[in-house]
Design a protein around this motif. Structure first.
Motif, PDB file in Angstrom:
ATOM      1  N   GLN A 105      51.884   9.214  36.529  1.00 18.43           N
ATOM      2  CA  GLN A 105      52.789  10.331  36.297  1.00 18.43           C
ATOM      3  C   GLN A 105      53.109  10.410  34.813  1.00 18.43           C
ATOM      4  O   GLN A 105      53.723   9.497  34.252  1.00 18.43           O
ATOM      5  CB  GLN A 105      54.067  10.170  37.114  1.00 18.43           C
ATOM      6  CG  GLN A 105      54.992  11.363  37.058  1.00 18.43           C
ATOM      7  CD  GLN A 105      56.072  11.308  38.113  1.00 18.43           C
ATOM      8  OE1 GLN A 105      56.362  10.257  38.685  1.00 18.43           O
ATOM      9  NE2 GLN A 105      56.683  12.442  38.403  1.00 18.43           N
ATOM     10  N   ALA A 106      52.687  11.501  34.210  1.00 14.89           N
ATOM     11  CA  ALA A 106      52.989  11.763  32.808  1.00 14.89           C
ATOM     12  C   ALA A 106      54.355  12.441  32.718  1.00 14.89           C
ATOM     13  O   ALA A 106      54.819  13.053  33.695  1.00 14.89           O
ATOM     14  CB  ALA A 106      51.915  12.647  32.199  1.00 14.89           C
ATOM     15  N   PRO A 107      55.004  12.369  31.560  1.00 20.95           N
ATOM     16  CA  PRO A 107      56.325  12.984  31.399  1.00 20.95           C
ATOM     17  C   PRO A 107      56.305  14.473  31.748  1.00 20.95           C
ATOM     18  O   PRO A 107      55.460  15.224  31.258  1.00 20.95           O
ATOM     19  CB  PRO A 107      56.633  12.765  29.918  1.00 20.95           C
ATOM     20  CG  PRO A 107      55.843  11.565  29.544  1.00 20.95           C
ATOM     21  CD  PRO A 107      54.584  11.646  30.348  1.00 20.95           C
ATOM     22  N   GLY A 108      57.220  14.879  32.608  1.00 23.88           N
ATOM     23  CA  GLY A 108      57.334  16.275  32.978  1.00 23.88           C
ATOM     24  C   GLY A 108      56.276  16.786  33.931  1.00 23.88           C
ATOM     25  O   GLY A 108      56.211  17.988  34.208  1.00 23.88           O
ATOM     26  N   LYS A 109      55.457  15.876  34.445  1.00 25.83           N
ATOM     27  CA  LYS A 109      54.379  16.291  35.351  1.00 25.83           C
ATOM     28  C   LYS A 109      54.475  15.576  36.690  1.00 25.83           C
ATOM     29  O   LYS A 109      55.191  14.591  36.835  1.00 25.83           O
ATOM     30  CB  LYS A 109      53.022  16.026  34.700  1.00 25.83           C
ATOM     31  CG  LYS A 109      52.787  16.842  33.434  1.00 25.83           C
ATOM     32  CD  LYS A 109      51.363  16.698  32.941  1.00 25.83           C
ATOM     33  CE  LYS A 109      51.119  17.576  31.729  1.00 25.83           C
ATOM     34  NZ  LYS A 109      49.724  17.462  31.246  1.00 25.83           N
ATOM     35  N   ALA A 110      53.751  16.090  37.653  1.00 25.13           N
ATOM     36  CA  ALA A 110      53.753  15.486  38.984  1.00 25.13           C
ATOM     37  C   ALA A 110      52.924  14.204  38.999  1.00 25.13           C
ATOM     38  O   ALA A 110      52.066  13.995  38.140  1.00 25.13           O
ATOM     39  CB  ALA A 110      53.188  16.472  39.999  1.00 25.13           C
ATOM     40  N   ARG A 111      53.187  13.374  39.978  1.00 29.11           N
ATOM     41  CA  ARG A 111      52.397  12.155  40.171  1.00 29.11           C
ATOM     42  C   ARG A 111      51.035  12.555  40.727  1.00 29.11           C
ATOM     43  O   ARG A 111      50.955  13.341  41.678  1.00 29.11           O
ATOM     44  CB  ARG A 111      53.115  11.228  41.141  1.00 29.11           C
ATOM     45  CG  ARG A 111      52.521   9.850  41.236  1.00 29.11           C
ATOM     46  CD  ARG A 111      53.411   8.937  42.066  1.00 29.11           C
ATOM     47  NE  ARG A 111      54.737   8.772  41.494  1.00 29.11           N
ATOM     48  CZ  ARG A 111      55.621   7.891  41.949  1.00 29.11           C
ATOM     49  NH1 ARG A 111      55.304   7.099  42.969  1.00 29.11           N
ATOM     50  NH2 ARG A 111      56.820   7.809  41.398  1.00 29.11           N
ATOM     51  N   VAL A 112      49.969  12.025  40.128  1.00 26.88           N
ATOM     52  CA  VAL A 112      48.620  12.397  40.546  1.00 26.88           C
ATOM     53  C   VAL A 112      47.766  11.179  40.857  1.00 26.88           C
ATOM     54  O   VAL A 112      47.993  10.087  40.326  1.00 26.88           O
ATOM     55  CB  VAL A 112      47.919  13.264  39.472  1.00 26.88           C
ATOM     56  CG1 VAL A 112      48.659  14.570  39.265  1.00 26.88           C
ATOM     57  CG2 VAL A 112      47.792  12.509  38.151  1.00 26.88           C
ATOM     58  N   ALA A 126      50.818   7.626  30.702  1.00 35.41           N
ATOM     59  CA  ALA A 126      51.599   7.895  31.912  1.00 35.41           C
ATOM     60  C   ALA A 126      52.198   6.590  32.423  1.00 35.41           C
ATOM     61  O   ALA A 126      51.841   5.512  31.953  1.00 35.41           O
ATOM     62  CB  ALA A 126      50.712   8.493  32.994  1.00 35.41           C
ATOM     63  N   VAL A 127      53.068   6.732  33.401  1.00 35.68           N
ATOM     64  CA  VAL A 127      53.485   5.575  34.180  1.00 35.68           C
ATOM     65  C   VAL A 127      52.502   5.449  35.338  1.00 35.68           C
ATOM     66  O   VAL A 127      52.252   6.422  36.056  1.00 35.68           O
ATOM     67  CB  VAL A 127      54.915   5.729  34.709  1.00 35.68           C
ATOM     68  CG1 VAL A 127      55.282   4.534  35.580  1.00 35.68           C
ATOM     69  CG2 VAL A 127      55.900   5.865  33.543  1.00 35.68           C
ATOM     70  N   TYR A 128      51.939   4.274  35.494  1.00 36.28           N
ATOM     71  CA  TYR A 128      50.960   4.022  36.539  1.00 36.28           C
ATOM     72  C   TYR A 128      51.615   3.281  37.695  1.00 36.28           C
ATOM     73  O   TYR A 128      52.289   2.262  37.489  1.00 36.28           O
ATOM     74  CB  TYR A 128      49.798   3.211  35.981  1.00 36.28           C
ATOM     75  CG  TYR A 128      48.863   4.049  35.143  1.00 36.28           C
ATOM     76  CD1 TYR A 128      49.257   4.529  33.901  1.00 36.28           C
ATOM     77  CD2 TYR A 128      47.592   4.376  35.607  1.00 36.28           C
ATOM     78  CE1 TYR A 128      48.418   5.322  33.134  1.00 36.28           C
ATOM     79  CE2 TYR A 128      46.731   5.159  34.847  1.00 36.28           C
ATOM     80  CZ  TYR A 128      47.152   5.631  33.611  1.00 36.28           C
ATOM     81  OH  TYR A 128      46.312   6.411  32.863  1.00 36.28           O
ATOM     82  N   VAL A 144      51.757   3.040  30.460  1.00 33.83           N
ATOM     83  CA  VAL A 144      50.560   2.981  29.622  1.00 33.83           C
ATOM     84  C   VAL A 144      50.685   4.091  28.584  1.00 33.83           C
ATOM     85  O   VAL A 144      50.853   5.258  28.933  1.00 33.83           O
ATOM     86  CB  VAL A 144      49.278   3.176  30.448  1.00 33.83           C
ATOM     87  CG1 VAL A 144      48.063   3.305  29.532  1.00 33.83           C
ATOM     88  CG2 VAL A 144      49.098   2.008  31.418  1.00 33.83           C
ATOM     89  N   THR A 145      50.621   3.704  27.322  1.00 35.18           N
ATOM     90  CA  THR A 145      50.714   4.674  26.233  1.00 35.18           C
ATOM     91  C   THR A 145      49.485   4.535  25.345  1.00 35.18           C
ATOM     92  O   THR A 145      49.194   3.436  24.855  1.00 35.18           O
ATOM     93  CB  THR A 145      51.980   4.457  25.410  1.00 35.18           C
ATOM     94  OG1 THR A 145      53.128   4.555  26.258  1.00 35.18           O
ATOM     95  CG2 THR A 145      52.086   5.516  24.302  1.00 35.18           C
ATOM     96  N   VAL A 146      48.771   5.637  25.169  1.00 34.41           N
ATOM     97  CA  VAL A 146      47.567   5.644  24.341  1.00 34.41           C
ATOM     98  C   VAL A 146      47.875   6.479  23.103  1.00 34.41           C
ATOM     99  O   VAL A 146      48.113   7.678  23.183  1.00 34.41           O
ATOM    100  CB  VAL A 146      46.362   6.217  25.096  1.00 34.41           C
ATOM    101  CG1 VAL A 146      45.103   6.104  24.231  1.00 34.41           C
ATOM    102  CG2 VAL A 146      46.166   5.506  26.421  1.00 34.41           C
ATOM    103  N   SER A 147      47.857   5.804  21.983  1.00 36.54           N
ATOM    104  CA  SER A 147      48.218   6.442  20.727  1.00 36.54           C
ATOM    105  C   SER A 147      46.987   6.867  19.935  1.00 36.54           C
ATOM    106  O   SER A 147      45.998   6.127  19.863  1.00 36.54           O
ATOM    107  CB  SER A 147      49.048   5.477  19.877  1.00 36.54           C
ATOM    108  OG  SER A 147      49.275   6.007  18.595  1.00 36.54           O
ATOM    109  N   SER A 148      47.076   8.054  19.371  1.00 35.89           N
ATOM    110  CA  SER A 148      45.970   8.536  18.538  1.00 35.89           C
ATOM    111  C   SER A 148      46.259   8.284  17.058  1.00 35.89           C
ATOM    112  O   SER A 148      45.423   8.571  16.213  1.00 35.89           O
ATOM    113  CB  SER A 148      45.751  10.030  18.771  1.00 35.89           C
ATOM    114  OG  SER A 148      46.938  10.752  18.528  1.00 35.89           O
TER     115      SER A 148
END
Length: 127
Positions: A39-46, A91-93, A123-127
């Motif tokens: 689940q990413a911020p402001g989005k549904a769990r997928v 996202a949060v996994y 989990v945070t992936v930084s560019s």
């Protein structure tokens, strides 16, 4: 009582790898099927990936070829190896488990099919 406990999240760079783990305690998994959702911020769990008790694997299109799911039934554990991580993987996994059922192949991607959920790992992936 049953419980799922995730671990392994963190902050990584684009292209890096990360391995998430999930351990089931108590009634959370008795010959169960298991899955990862995010689940990413402001989005549904997928749905991300799932693995049946007998090791049939499923992946969402967004992670196919980059992520690999595995499990160790003897240890009641599951892992998600994530390679070539992208910012959109942030996202949060969540780890989830479902009782064995004959129609699991039709509903493995549906969060409502799962009985137990972990607390989530970031989990945070930084560019």
């Amino acid at each position: 009582q049953g419980q799922l406990v995730e671990s392994g999240g963190g902050l990584v760079q684009v292209g890096d790898s990360l391995r998430l783990s999930c351990i089931a305690f108590g009634s959370a998994c008795t010959s169960c099927h298991m899955a990862w959702f995010r689940q990413a911020p402001g989005k549904a769990r997928v749905f991300v990936s799932a693995i049946t008790w007998d090791h049939t694997r499923y992946y969402s299109d967004s992670v196919k070829g980059r992520f690999s799911i595995s499990r160790d039934n003897a240890k009641n554990s599951m892992a998600l190896q994530m390679n070539s991580l992208k910012p959109e993987d942030t996202a949060v996994y969540y780890c989830a488990s479902a009782q064995k059922s004959t129609d699991y192949s039709l509903k493995y991607h549906d969060a409502s099919a799962y009985n137990y959920w972990g607390q989530g790992t970031q989990v945070t992936v930084s560019s």
